[in-house]
Design an enzyme around this catalytic site. Structure first.
Site, PDB file in Angstrom:
ATOM      1  N   LYS A  52      -0.275 -11.073  23.969  1.00  0.00           N
ATOM      2  CA  LYS A  52      -0.729  -9.588  24.795  1.00  0.00           C
ATOM      3  C   LYS A  52      -1.059 -11.261  25.769  1.00  0.00           C
ATOM      4  O   LYS A  52      -1.601 -12.220  25.855  1.00  0.00           O
ATOM      5  CB  LYS A  52      -2.460  -9.629  24.677  1.00  0.00           C
ATOM      6  CG  LYS A  52      -2.271  -8.639  24.112  1.00  0.00           C
ATOM      7  CD  LYS A  52      -3.430  -9.266  22.552  1.00  0.00           C
ATOM      8  CE  LYS A  52      -2.750  -7.861  21.271  1.00  0.00           C
ATOM      9  NZ  LYS A  52      -3.164  -8.509  19.740  1.00  0.00           N
ATOM     10  N   GLU A  88       0.736  -0.964  -0.131  1.00  0.00           N
ATOM     11  CA  GLU A  88       0.047  -0.003   0.489  1.00  0.00           C
ATOM     12  C   GLU A  88       0.784   1.149   0.236  1.00  0.00           C
ATOM     13  O   GLU A  88       0.106   2.646  -0.043  1.00  0.00           O
ATOM     14  CB  GLU A  88      -0.770   0.125   0.923  1.00  0.00           C
ATOM     15  CG  GLU A  88      -1.664  -1.014   1.138  1.00  0.00           C
ATOM     16  CD  GLU A  88      -1.375  -2.303   2.023  1.00  0.00           C
ATOM     17  OE1 GLU A  88      -0.378  -2.743   1.695  1.00  0.00           O
ATOM     18  OE2 GLU A  88      -2.749  -2.925   2.434  1.00  0.00           O
ATOM     19  N   TRP A 148       1.995  -6.523  26.637  1.00  0.00           N
ATOM     20  CA  TRP A 148       2.064  -6.934  24.746  1.00  0.00           C
ATOM     21  C   TRP A 148       3.759  -7.080  24.857  1.00  0.00           C
ATOM     22  O   TRP A 148       4.185  -6.237  25.741  1.00  0.00           O
ATOM     23  CB  TRP A 148       1.632  -5.776  24.459  1.00  0.00           C
ATOM     24  CG  TRP A 148       2.398  -4.435  23.905  1.00  0.00           C
ATOM     25  CD1 TRP A 148       1.369  -3.674  24.239  1.00  0.00           C
ATOM     26  CD2 TRP A 148       3.203  -4.150  23.136  1.00  0.00           C
ATOM     27  NE1 TRP A 148       2.082  -2.215  23.998  1.00  0.00           N
ATOM     28  CE2 TRP A 148       3.922  -2.919  23.772  1.00  0.00           C
ATOM     29  CE3 TRP A 148       4.361  -5.007  22.573  1.00  0.00           C
ATOM     30  CZ2 TRP A 148       4.202  -1.560  23.457  1.00  0.00           C
ATOM     31  CZ3 TRP A 148       5.821  -4.192  22.478  1.00  0.00           C
ATOM     32  CH2 TRP A 148       5.627  -2.945  22.714  1.00  0.00           C
TER      33      TRP A 148
END
Ligand code: ADP
Length: 552
Positions: free
Chosen positions: A444, A330, A449
């Site tokens: 997590k 992208e 995290w």
């Protein structure tokens, strides 16, 4: 008041015309199936690209039609890049490593009018044809003498362009016209199409060529080891033509370090780009054979995280700068790249190392920001971690789809004009961006995290580890805990307790994986990245033998 300057459209054909005038004698060298050293010049390449444009026009294609390619990096694919886009058609590069269902989906979604394929993909295409809504016309990238047997009607590329004139005036059109189409591999759901424009491609080529990016010029020799079927080989074929850089194409030998070393040495390659596994394979080959790559100045690594230990190994053993870059389909893909600066050089060694291990800073043309769960912009203090968003003239504004713009993946584009990358990152005060993980791969643990990338990079620094991947294991107390999956170096035995002990002092104590699984091979995606989805499936299906040293 508007400026009073010419409004010349930025077109891919303007790059071709410039290279033709300025760098006509510069070489393009390709390793192909029939010829380990095909060589010709930019003059030859653009003459043949114009013949191709004439041939396509004769077959009644219309502006905006999609022309598919399924091919390795070589001179014919280069001619397609320019001949197709330059004449106002859309060069749709197709990744042959995708699953059959995905290939069927993207060829149907793009409605390709033609498909130009390497002989080695005949079998792949034979399997697809019965499932296509509209069969494209098929051209095989070889000459009549090397045409493979096919069950479908096809002509050779050389026959297709043979009788055409190379007299062709590249048409002028709006610079925002679509030039190329590439689908992301889509680990979940259907692949999503990214539709580049002439303007985005020309601006991206300037960006790629800058001294603090790939540093391209007619003095350099570039070898893209990133496929032309995925994100336009990181835009290198356009940027080399813009700057007159000699080009070396490894054809189907991108995974063969012996051929890569030979091409580097014989052709004097100074710059190359590849995913970390390519650089891992090459250094293992150099170490084993004593061969060198002395012409190289810069190797660019990206597509997934480059372990810091690998950068140090290249520098210490071969005097080569392995530089980290980040991007995605992208983003054309250049999003960030590491280069030092006087401000960074003033910082303590630890900070400089951290910056060098990071994914680098955005060049002009790209802006990055990190946001929290509510979309609030976070500070660039090197500490805050959030969803990484990007904007700029070579960043997608929506996905291509047969159903129209905005019908696919619209939630990745924010209301205030940014693209949400799906990556989680921090950004330092000097602008160096550090990818913690893909949002979906973060582990997590007890509400906090853990970065799987950080753990993988640490693990590959251990002498017994050839490849490493970290995925989440369900855990009653912490919800998730990290599992380290490793492929051992040839002949090495993994001692799970010793390997986990290696993490002590290198990462926070509670980040250290709870368990190790040794495997022969880590599954890869169609773009050569670790497929965590497949690893999780293997774990769920009980196919990984998990050793927890505490209980072993
Ligand atoms: P896919 O591989 O899914 O088809 P892309 O090739 O567009 O799609 O991959 C883009 C993703 O690859 C990024 O969002 C990021 O997660 C990962 N990536 C690319 N470069 C790096 C890097 N240098 N370090 C870590 N991750 C990277």
């Amino acid at each position: 008041m508007l400026g009073q300057m010419m409004d010349q459209p930025l077109l891919i054909s303007s790059i071709a015309r410039h290279a033709d005038r300025r760098f006509a004698d510069q070489e393009i060298v390709s390793f192909t199936v029939d010829n380990p050293r095909h060589r010709y010049t930019y003059r030859d390449a653009f003459s043949r690209a114009r013949k191709l444009a004439n041939a396509l026009a004769r077959h009644g294609v219309e502006q905006g039609d999609r022309i598919g390619t399924m091919a390795w990096n070589d001179y014919r694919h280069f001619e397609l890049y320019f001949g197709v886009s330059g004449s106002g058609l859309v060069c749709h590069t197709i990744n042959p490593r995708l699953f059959e269902d995905q290939l069927v989906f993207i060829i149907n979604d793009a409605s390709d009018k033609f498909l130009f394929l390497d002989p080695m993909f005949v079998g792949t295409v034979e399997a697809l044809l019965p499932r296509l809504d509209n069969a494209p016309q098929l051209v095989i990238l070889t000459d009549d003498g090397h045409m493979p047997e096919t069950s479908f009607d096809a002509v050779s590329y050389e026959a297709f362009i043979a009788d055409e004139s190379d007299d062709y005036d590249w048409p002028l059109f709006d610079e925002n016209t679509a030039s190329a189409l590439c689908y992301t591999s889509g680990t979940t759901g259907n692949p999503k199409g990214v539709l580049y424009s002439h303007r985005s491609t020309v601006l991206h080529s300037f960006g790629v060529s800058l001294p603090d990016v790939f540093d391209l010029s007619a003095k350099e020799v570039a070898m893209p080891i990133v496929p032309m079927f995925h994100v336009n080989a990181w835009g290198i074929p356009y940027a080399t033509a813009l700057t007159g850089t000699k080009l070396v194409f490894p054809g189907p030998k991108m995974g063969d370090p012996a051929v890569l070393q030979e091409l580097i040495e014989e052709e004097g390659v100074t710059n190359s780009a590849g995913v970390p596994t390519v650089w891992q394979g090459l250094i293992a080959y150099l170490d084993a054979t004593g061969k060198r790559i002395d012409s190289v100045k810069t190797l660019v690594g990206g597509g997934s995280a480059v372990p810091y230990s690998l950068m140090v190994a290249y520098e210490e053993r071969y005097g080569v700068d392995l530089v980290h870059a980040w991007g995605m389909s992208e983003t054309s893909p250049l999003g960030s790249m590491f280069h030092t600066s006087p401000a960074l050089e003033k910082l303590p060694e630890e900070e400089r190392q951290k910056a060098r291990a990071s994914q680098g800073a955005p060049p002009f043309g790209v802006e990055l920001r990190i946001v929290d769960d509510e979309g609030g912009v976070l500070p660039q203090d090197g500490e805050a971690v959030g969803a990484l968003q990007i904007r700029g003239p070579w960043i997608a504004s929506s996905y291509f789809s047969a159903d129209g713009p905005g019908t696919v993946g619209a939630d990745a584009f924010t209301a205030d004009g940014w693209f949400d990358t799906g990556d989680v990152a921090s950004i330092s005060p000097l602008g160096y961006m550090h990818i913690e993980d893909r949002a979906k791969d973060l582990i997590k643990s007890g509400g906090e995290w853990i970065s799987s990338i950080e753990l993988e990079n640490t693990a590959v620094g251990h002498p017994t580890v050839k490849q490493a991947a970290v995925i989440a294991m369900p855990d009653e107390k912490w919800q998730e805990r990290p599992l380290l999956v490793v492929v051992p170096e040839e002949g090495a035995t993994i001692d799970a307790a010793e390997l986990l002990g290696f993490f002590n002092g290198q990462v926070a104590k509670w980040w250290i994986p709870d368990a190790v699984a040794v495997t022969d091979a880590i599954p890869l995606t169609a773009t050569g990245k670790i497929s965590k989805l497949d690893l999780r499936k293997q774990l769920d299906a009980g196919k990984l033998t998990v050793q927890s040293p505490a209980t072993a």
